[in-house]
Each structure stands twice: as C-alpha cells, then as structure tokens.
Design a protein around this motif. Structure first.
Motif, mmCIF file in Angstrom:
data_model
loop_
_atom_site.group_PDB
_atom_site.id
_atom_site.type_symbol
_atom_site.label_atom_id
_atom_site.label_comp_id
_atom_site.label_asym_id
_atom_site.label_seq_id
_atom_site.Cartn_x
_atom_site.Cartn_y
_atom_site.Cartn_z
ATOM 1 N N LEU A 48 0.880 -1.323 0.180
ATOM 2 C CA LEU A 48 0.032 0.075 0.247
ATOM 3 C C LEU A 48 1.131 1.372 -0.087
ATOM 4 O O LEU A 48 0.229 2.373 -0.353
ATOM 5 C CB LEU A 48 -1.023 0.099 1.267
ATOM 6 N N LEU A 49 2.249 0.975 0.325
ATOM 7 C CA LEU A 49 3.134 2.199 0.096
ATOM 8 C C LEU A 49 4.644 1.803 0.011
ATOM 9 O O LEU A 49 4.851 0.452 -0.187
ATOM 10 C CB LEU A 49 2.778 3.101 1.412
ATOM 11 N N ASN A 50 5.483 2.662 -0.033
ATOM 12 C CA ASN A 50 6.830 2.471 -0.023
ATOM 13 C C ASN A 50 7.609 3.097 1.064
ATOM 14 O O ASN A 50 7.227 4.283 1.400
ATOM 15 C CB ASN A 50 7.458 3.005 -1.516
ATOM 16 N N ARG A 51 8.253 2.417 1.598
ATOM 17 C CA ARG A 51 9.045 2.936 3.051
ATOM 18 C C ARG A 51 10.244 3.679 2.555
ATOM 19 O O ARG A 51 10.819 3.165 1.626
ATOM 20 C CB ARG A 51 9.681 1.628 3.886
ATOM 21 N N THR A 52 10.597 4.610 3.127
ATOM 22 C CA THR A 52 11.737 5.457 2.920
ATOM 23 C C THR A 52 12.327 5.544 4.096
ATOM 24 O O THR A 52 11.840 5.426 5.364
ATOM 25 C CB THR A 52 11.377 6.929 2.178
ATOM 26 N N HIS A 53 13.526 6.215 4.130
ATOM 27 C CA HIS A 53 14.323 6.438 5.387
ATOM 28 C C HIS A 53 13.413 7.369 6.122
ATOM 29 O O HIS A 53 13.311 8.664 5.621
ATOM 30 C CB HIS A 53 15.835 6.881 5.266
ATOM 31 N N GLY A 54 13.245 7.169 7.306
ATOM 32 C CA GLY A 54 12.264 8.246 8.074
ATOM 33 C C GLY A 54 10.518 8.461 7.773
ATOM 34 O O GLY A 54 10.276 9.124 8.219
#
Length: 256
Positions: A48-54
């Motif tokens: 459902l989303l993409n993880r990023t740093h922070g």
C-alpha cells in the motif's frame, strides 16, 4: 485509537500529504516512533506504500487505494463541483453516475436540491452510490450487474456492459482519474474504462466532474476523447492553459 484505526489514518495522511514522516506521525498519534515504523512496515508488506528513510511515500499502485482513503483529497472542491453538477438536473430526468469520490459527492448533493424531490432516476454501476441513494423515496435507482471491484465499488464486465448499453440517460456525470486535452479522459483500470465508456456513449449529454489536481494527468486506459464530452466541471484552481485548450476544442468548462 486501535491499530486498525491508526493504519487507516496513516493511509489517509499518505493520500492528503503525499508522504508520511515517522517522527511527526508518532507525535500526532501519541505513540512511539517504533510503533509507527512497525505500522509502515506492515502497510508496505501489503503493497500500500513504499518505505523510505524516516517515513513512507505512495507506491505505483497507491492510486488504487479504496475510496474511503481518497475521499478527503480535495474534498471542498469536490463538494462545490457536485453542487454545480446537480444544478444541471431537472425533475423527472435520468442521470448516470460512474464510481469515484467526485460522483459520490454528486449523489450526496441530489437529495439537497428541493426541485428534484418530485422524482429522478439514477443509473449507476457503483454499489456505494446506490447505497447512498436507495433510502431516498423520490430517487429511482437502476443498478447494473457485473463483477464488483473493491477498490472503487464499481461493477464491471460483460453483464454491466450489456445492461448499461440498453439505457439512454439524459445526462452522464463522469468521474475520472485524469483529463488531458490530448490523451483524453482516462482511468487506471481498463475494465472500469470500458464500462465508463459505455455510460458516456449512451447518455444524451456527458459531463466530466473532476477536480483541478487531475487536469493534465493521464491514466492507463482511455474512457473517451475530450471532444466526445459536452462539458467539464472543475474547480477554480484549474490550470488556465488547460481550460483554454478545452474551450478552444468546443468543450464547455464550468468552474465551481
């Protein structure tokens, strides 16, 4: 707030802001940053989303989030567009509505127009729109059959096409993912586009209801070209250049 409620709220935040920041979200929901990270990891696992740093950002399929996560996006503009749309209706008319957050707002605006309370027929392939209006005794609801898409609540497929292809509403209010003067009116799902195309072709008049953020956007599948619609209702933040092109091509543009 339960975890399920927090997950839904995070997705709403993603739609409205275009990103999620871990620290800001932790403060907003009064939980630890570690809790938000676990929530985002879970949503990423569900694609459902993409993880990023922070934090996190939308992924390539975020446009396909269920409608309840999209409803808050440009909500005030959609409500104004809906009021402009229902002003085109008259007692006894027949109107078709495809699925989408803007067309849902149109459906919700119909009961508030006193002149329509003597009777109106609404044709739709959207289960949620039928549910909104079924309790209104002055609204006759016509719903096609078909296969339901959980992302948009729209009925699609051969059965839907067969039913809608036999009806000729006075006016079709057509919601869409994007409107581009060259690419036309588009959506992201080809099955929805096919049914929406039938609805637009069968109506005596087709009016696109779309907020300004979608002007210039091009979805995966075309519903129709811009010169196949009578009018476009959008909001006052619309790009003047796009409006000028549409009007030059003979399309009436109304700003709500």
């Amino acid at each position: 707030m339960t975890r399920a409620e927090r997950l839904s709220a995070l997705l709403e935040l993603l739609v409205s802001d275009g990103k999620i920041d871990v620290e800001a979200s932790a403060e907003h929901f009064t939980v630890s940053a570690a809790t938000i990270r676990r929530d985002l990891d879970y949503l990423a696992d569900q694609q459902l989303l993409n993880r990023t740093h922070g934090g996190a950002v939308p992924n390539a399929t975020s446009y396909d989030l269920p409608l309840r996560y999209k409803a808050i996006d440009h909500g005030e503009a959609k409500a104004r567009i809906a009021q402009c749309a229902v002003a085109m209706l008259w007692p006894g008319c027949t109107v078709s509505l495809n699925g989408g957050t803007t067309t849902v707002e149109v459906a919700r605006a119909i009961p508030g127009r006193e002149s329509l309370q003597t009777g109106i027929t609404v044709v739709t392939n959207a289960i949620n729109i039928a549910t909104e209006l079924i309790v209104r005794p002055f609204v006759k609801i016509v719903v096609c059959g078909g296969v339901a898409r959980p992302q948009s609540y729209e009925l699609v497929g051969a059965m839907a096409s067969e039913t809608l292809g036999q009806l000729t509403p006075d006016i079709c209010f057509l919601g869409a993912t994007g409107l581009d003067p060259v690419a036309g009116i588009t959506t992201y799902d080809e099955a929805e586009a096919a049914i929406n195309r039938v609805m637009a072709q069968q109506a005596k008049r087709t009016v696109v209801v779309i907020d300004s953020s979608k002007l210039g956007t091009i979805g995966f599948s075309r519903i129709c070209h811009v010169d196949e619609v009578s009018s476009v209702i959008t909001d006052s933040d619309a790009d003047p250049a796009v409006i000028a092109i549409l009007r030059a091509r003979g399309v009436e543009v109304l700003l709500a």
